[in-house]
Design a protein around this motif. Structure first.
Motif, PDB file in Angstrom:
ATOM      1  N   VAL A 204      44.527  50.858  58.222  1.00 57.85           N
ATOM      2  CA  VAL A 204      45.787  50.195  59.100  1.00 57.85           C
ATOM      3  C   VAL A 204      45.284  49.460  60.240  1.00 57.85           C
ATOM      4  O   VAL A 204      44.321  49.878  61.002  1.00 57.85           O
ATOM      5  N   LYS A 205      46.114  48.456  60.248  1.00 59.31           N
ATOM      6  CA  LYS A 205      45.600  47.605  61.755  1.00 59.31           C
ATOM      7  C   LYS A 205      47.041  47.846  62.652  1.00 59.31           C
ATOM      8  O   LYS A 205      46.517  47.336  63.798  1.00 59.31           O
ATOM      9  N   GLU A 206      47.684  48.619  62.445  1.00 61.44           N
ATOM     10  CA  GLU A 206      48.763  48.925  63.531  1.00 61.44           C
ATOM     11  C   GLU A 206      48.795  50.481  63.661  1.00 61.44           C
ATOM     12  O   GLU A 206      48.746  51.377  62.494  1.00 61.44           O
ATOM     13  N   GLY A 207      48.758  50.909  64.571  1.00 58.40           N
ATOM     14  CA  GLY A 207      48.366  52.285  64.883  1.00 58.40           C
ATOM     15  C   GLY A 207      49.768  53.346  64.668  1.00 58.40           C
ATOM     16  O   GLY A 207      49.759  54.704  64.444  1.00 58.40           O
ATOM     17  N   ASN A 208      50.789  52.717  64.059  1.00 55.83           N
ATOM     18  CA  ASN A 208      52.270  53.380  63.677  1.00 55.83           C
ATOM     19  C   ASN A 208      52.394  53.322  62.313  1.00 55.83           C
ATOM     20  O   ASN A 208      53.237  53.838  61.649  1.00 55.83           O
ATOM     21  N   LEU A 209      51.208  53.028  61.453  1.00 61.62           N
ATOM     22  CA  LEU A 209      51.249  53.289  60.125  1.00 61.62           C
ATOM     23  C   LEU A 209      50.098  54.202  59.580  1.00 61.62           C
ATOM     24  O   LEU A 209      49.187  54.421  60.161  1.00 61.62           O
ATOM     25  N   SER A 210      50.527  54.619  58.444  1.00 61.62           N
ATOM     26  CA  SER A 210      49.364  55.674  57.798  1.00 61.62           C
ATOM     27  C   SER A 210      49.562  55.410  56.369  1.00 61.62           C
ATOM     28  O   SER A 210      50.538  55.079  55.612  1.00 61.62           O
ATOM     29  N   VAL A 211      48.540  55.537  55.512  1.00 63.85           N
ATOM     30  CA  VAL A 211      48.120  55.276  54.235  1.00 63.85           C
ATOM     31  C   VAL A 211      47.463  56.297  53.547  1.00 63.85           C
ATOM     32  O   VAL A 211      46.355  56.765  54.242  1.00 63.85           O
ATOM     33  N   LEU A 212      48.158  56.700  52.296  1.00 60.88           N
ATOM     34  CA  LEU A 212      46.996  57.627  51.586  1.00 60.88           C
ATOM     35  C   LEU A 212      47.230  57.453  50.187  1.00 60.88           C
ATOM     36  O   LEU A 212      48.668  56.687  49.662  1.00 60.88           O
ATOM     37  N   PRO A 213      46.485  57.449  49.437  1.00 60.28           N
ATOM     38  CA  PRO A 213      45.084  57.986  49.604  1.00 60.28           C
ATOM     39  C   PRO A 213      44.234  56.838  50.513  1.00 60.28           C
ATOM     40  O   PRO A 213      44.721  55.805  50.451  1.00 60.28           O
ATOM     41  N   LYS A 214      43.190  57.331  50.975  1.00 58.51           N
ATOM     42  CA  LYS A 214      42.183  56.396  51.710  1.00 58.51           C
ATOM     43  C   LYS A 214      41.252  55.528  50.570  1.00 58.51           C
ATOM     44  O   LYS A 214      40.455  54.772  51.048  1.00 58.51           O
ATOM     45  N   SER A 215      41.056  56.087  49.547  1.00 57.03           N
ATOM     46  CA  SER A 215      40.070  55.723  48.587  1.00 57.03           C
ATOM     47  C   SER A 215      40.726  55.714  46.977  1.00 57.03           C
ATOM     48  O   SER A 215      41.611  56.623  46.880  1.00 57.03           O
ATOM     49  N   VAL A 216      40.236  54.846  45.959  1.00 55.34           N
ATOM     50  CA  VAL A 216      40.596  55.067  44.645  1.00 55.34           C
ATOM     51  C   VAL A 216      39.566  54.627  43.809  1.00 55.34           C
ATOM     52  O   VAL A 216      38.565  54.335  44.162  1.00 55.34           O
ATOM     53  N   MET A 217      39.816  55.433  42.548  1.00 51.18           N
ATOM     54  CA  MET A 217      38.750  55.222  41.728  1.00 51.18           C
ATOM     55  C   MET A 217      38.671  54.100  40.866  1.00 51.18           C
ATOM     56  O   MET A 217      40.044  53.715  40.098  1.00 51.18           O
ATOM     57  N   VAL A 218      37.882  53.139  40.776  1.00 52.39           N
ATOM     58  CA  VAL A 218      38.074  51.857  39.973  1.00 52.39           C
ATOM     59  C   VAL A 218      37.031  51.710  39.034  1.00 52.39           C
ATOM     60  O   VAL A 218      35.876  52.033  39.086  1.00 52.39           O
ATOM     61  N   THR A 219      37.459  51.118  37.658  1.00 48.79           N
ATOM     62  CA  THR A 219      36.823  50.873  36.780  1.00 48.79           C
ATOM     63  C   THR A 219      36.997  49.383  36.015  1.00 48.79           C
ATOM     64  O   THR A 219      38.213  48.973  35.715  1.00 48.79           O
ATOM     65  N   ILE A 220      35.902  48.750  35.978  1.00 47.72           N
ATOM     66  CA  ILE A 220      35.883  47.498  35.534  1.00 47.72           C
ATOM     67  C   ILE A 220      34.881  47.364  34.203  1.00 47.72           C
ATOM     68  O   ILE A 220      33.598  47.274  34.577  1.00 47.72           O
ATOM     69  N   PRO A 221      35.425  47.023  33.094  1.00 44.45           N
ATOM     70  CA  PRO A 221      34.520  47.062  31.858  1.00 44.45           C
ATOM     71  C   PRO A 221      33.853  45.611  31.857  1.00 44.45           C
ATOM     72  O   PRO A 221      34.528  44.661  31.987  1.00 44.45           O
ATOM     73  N   ILE A 222      32.801  45.849  31.694  1.00 45.14           N
ATOM     74  CA  ILE A 222      31.747  44.476  31.524  1.00 45.14           C
ATOM     75  C   ILE A 222      30.912  44.365  30.356  1.00 45.14           C
ATOM     76  O   ILE A 222      30.513  45.629  29.999  1.00 45.14           O
ATOM     77  N   ASP A 223      31.216  43.500  29.663  1.00 46.85           N
ATOM     78  CA  ASP A 223      30.047  43.586  28.406  1.00 46.85           C
ATOM     79  C   ASP A 223      29.692  42.178  28.279  1.00 46.85           C
ATOM     80  O   ASP A 223      29.980  40.967  28.936  1.00 46.85           O
ATOM     81  N   GLU A 224      28.671  42.007  27.504  1.00 43.12           N
ATOM     82  CA  GLU A 224      27.915  40.884  27.097  1.00 43.12           C
ATOM     83  C   GLU A 224      28.818  40.095  26.069  1.00 43.12           C
ATOM     84  O   GLU A 224      29.445  40.856  25.238  1.00 43.12           O
ATOM     85  N   TYR A 225      28.916  38.892  26.092  1.00 43.53           N
ATOM     86  CA  TYR A 225      29.829  37.888  25.180  1.00 43.53           C
ATOM     87  C   TYR A 225      29.190  37.112  24.161  1.00 43.53           C
ATOM     88  O   TYR A 225      28.021  36.570  24.718  1.00 43.53           O
ATOM     89  N   THR A 226      29.567  36.867  22.741  1.00 45.63           N
ATOM     90  CA  THR A 226      28.960  35.776  22.079  1.00 45.63           C
ATOM     91  C   THR A 226      30.012  35.440  21.411  1.00 45.63           C
ATOM     92  O   THR A 226      31.167  35.640  21.503  1.00 45.63           O
ATOM     93  N   GLU A 227      29.941  34.593  20.332  1.00 43.27           N
ATOM     94  CA  GLU A 227      30.570  33.547  19.738  1.00 43.27           C
ATOM     95  C   GLU A 227      30.914  34.124  18.009  1.00 43.27           C
ATOM     96  O   GLU A 227      29.987  34.823  17.628  1.00 43.27           O
ATOM     97  N   LYS A 228      32.004  34.135  17.785  1.00 44.41           N
ATOM     98  CA  LYS A 228      32.590  34.560  16.456  1.00 44.41           C
ATOM     99  C   LYS A 228      33.370  33.366  15.825  1.00 44.41           C
ATOM    100  O   LYS A 228      34.351  33.140  16.652  1.00 44.41           O
ATOM    101  N   THR A 229      33.533  33.396  14.719  1.00 48.34           N
ATOM    102  CA  THR A 229      34.324  32.257  13.887  1.00 48.34           C
ATOM    103  C   THR A 229      35.081  33.140  12.781  1.00 48.34           C
ATOM    104  O   THR A 229      34.504  34.001  11.894  1.00 48.34           O
ATOM    105  N   ILE A 230      36.491  33.119  12.867  1.00 49.19           N
ATOM    106  CA  ILE A 230      37.143  33.473  11.789  1.00 49.19           C
ATOM    107  C   ILE A 230      38.250  32.399  11.148  1.00 49.19           C
ATOM    108  O   ILE A 230      38.647  31.495  12.062  1.00 49.19           O
TER     109      ILE A 230
END
Length: 315
Positions: A204-230
């Motif tokens: 928080v940038k202002e002393g009159n605010l509070s935020v909970l929770p202080k952290s979160v769990m983040v999952t970003i799926p990343i994979d190799e890409y290739t071409e396919k024809t259908i």
């Protein structure tokens, strides 16, 4: 131009004089700057022990002028020492009052500073606050990323954030302007595997605010890409008069990029290719271009063969 020629003895005397003069200046500076002085520096006010039942808003700037006891050296280098420019003010008295007197806390404030940086007085000495009722609001988390992927790698599915919301509390008029809350930046270079980590939410940038929770769990799926024809059947749209129409060919080859994890499971049911008969009716097209209107998430069409189809209308 006149040139003064000095003898060897005169040059030695001049050199000795200059050397003594330099030493005298440095000795004078050292003696002068070693003496104690009182000087004023600006300090940023940081609040702690904020009241939990009362939302507040400071009625003055977040900086104060502090008169500090120190040597001339400390006065000279005070501009470069950022750690000494924060003053922690305890707000526990705001539970019953609408002001805080800093001079009443100088003993505790100076206890956390070096003896050489002792604060003597502060201006303004009294900080006043405006109060309003404290409210609570849940807002979604906004993920901040700066990710550069390794060649042929990319995000392969939706990002997961747990929990998805944060709870903020503070003055109602402040909370009304907040629609989301950002995380700290996730910075990655050459990413080639899933990201699973706990990420802090921005403070928080202002002393009159509070935020909970202080952290979160983040999952970003990343994979190799290739071409396919259908091969995908072409669907004719906007045949409002229900003409009997034959299209040639009835299927087109769609080449697209996909992650290796999804590669085996994709088939023509995941796609929709259409040709718009309105292009013939309103614009006189003799062939109809094909567009892919549905495809799997995080896939991208590379090419369609053929790009246009022929058609025959039977009346």
């Amino acid at each position: 131009m006149a040139i003064i020629k000095l003898s060897a003895i005169e040059r030695r005397r001049l050199s000795a004089f200059v050397t003594c003069l330099v030493f005298a200046v440095f000795a004078w500076l050292f003696t002068t700057l070693s003496k104690p002085y009182k000087f004023t520096i600006k300090q940023v006010v940081s609040f702690r022990n904020a009241p939990q039942k009362r939302a507040f808003h400071p009625l003055q700037s977040d900086t104060v002028n502090a008169i500090v006891q120190g040597t001339g050296w400390q006065m000279l280098f005070s501009k470069f020492n950022e750690d000494k420019k924060i003053i922690n003010v305890d707000l526990h008295t705001l539970e019953t009052k609408n002001y805080v007197v800093i001079s009443n806390q100088l003993k505790q404030i100076n206890a956390k500073k070096d003896v050489e940086h002792e604060i003597i007085t502060v201006t303004p000495d009294t900080l006043f606050f405006d109060f309003s009722s404290r409210t609570v609001k849940r807002v979604p988390i906004e993920l901040v990323t700066a990710i550069k992927y390794q060649k042929q790698f990319a995000q392969s599915d939706k990002v997961t954030i747990k929990p998805r919301y944060v709870t903020i509390s503070g003055p109602a008029e402040v909370l009304a302007r907040i629609t989301s809350w950002r995380t700290d930046s996730i910075i990655m270079n050459g990413a080639n595997e899933d990201f699973n980590s706990r990420v802090n939410v921005q403070g928080v940038k202002e002393g009159n605010l509070s935020v909970l929770p202080k952290s979160v769990m983040v999952t970003i799926p990343i994979d190799e890409y290739t071409e396919k024809t259908i091969e995908v059947p072409v669907k004719l749209i906007n045949n409002r008069n229900y003409y009997n129409i034959k299209v040639f060919p009835q299927k087109v080859k769609v080449t697209f990029t996909t992650s290796l994890g999804n590669y085996p499971d994709l088939n023509e049911d995941d796609f929709e290719a259409v040709a718009d008969l309105d292009l013939w009716r309103h614009n006189g097209y003799s062939v109809l271009p094909v567009k892919v209107t549905r495809l799997p998430s995080y896939s991208k069409v590379v090419k369609i063969i053929p790009q246009n189809i022929d058609f025959i209308i039977k009346k």
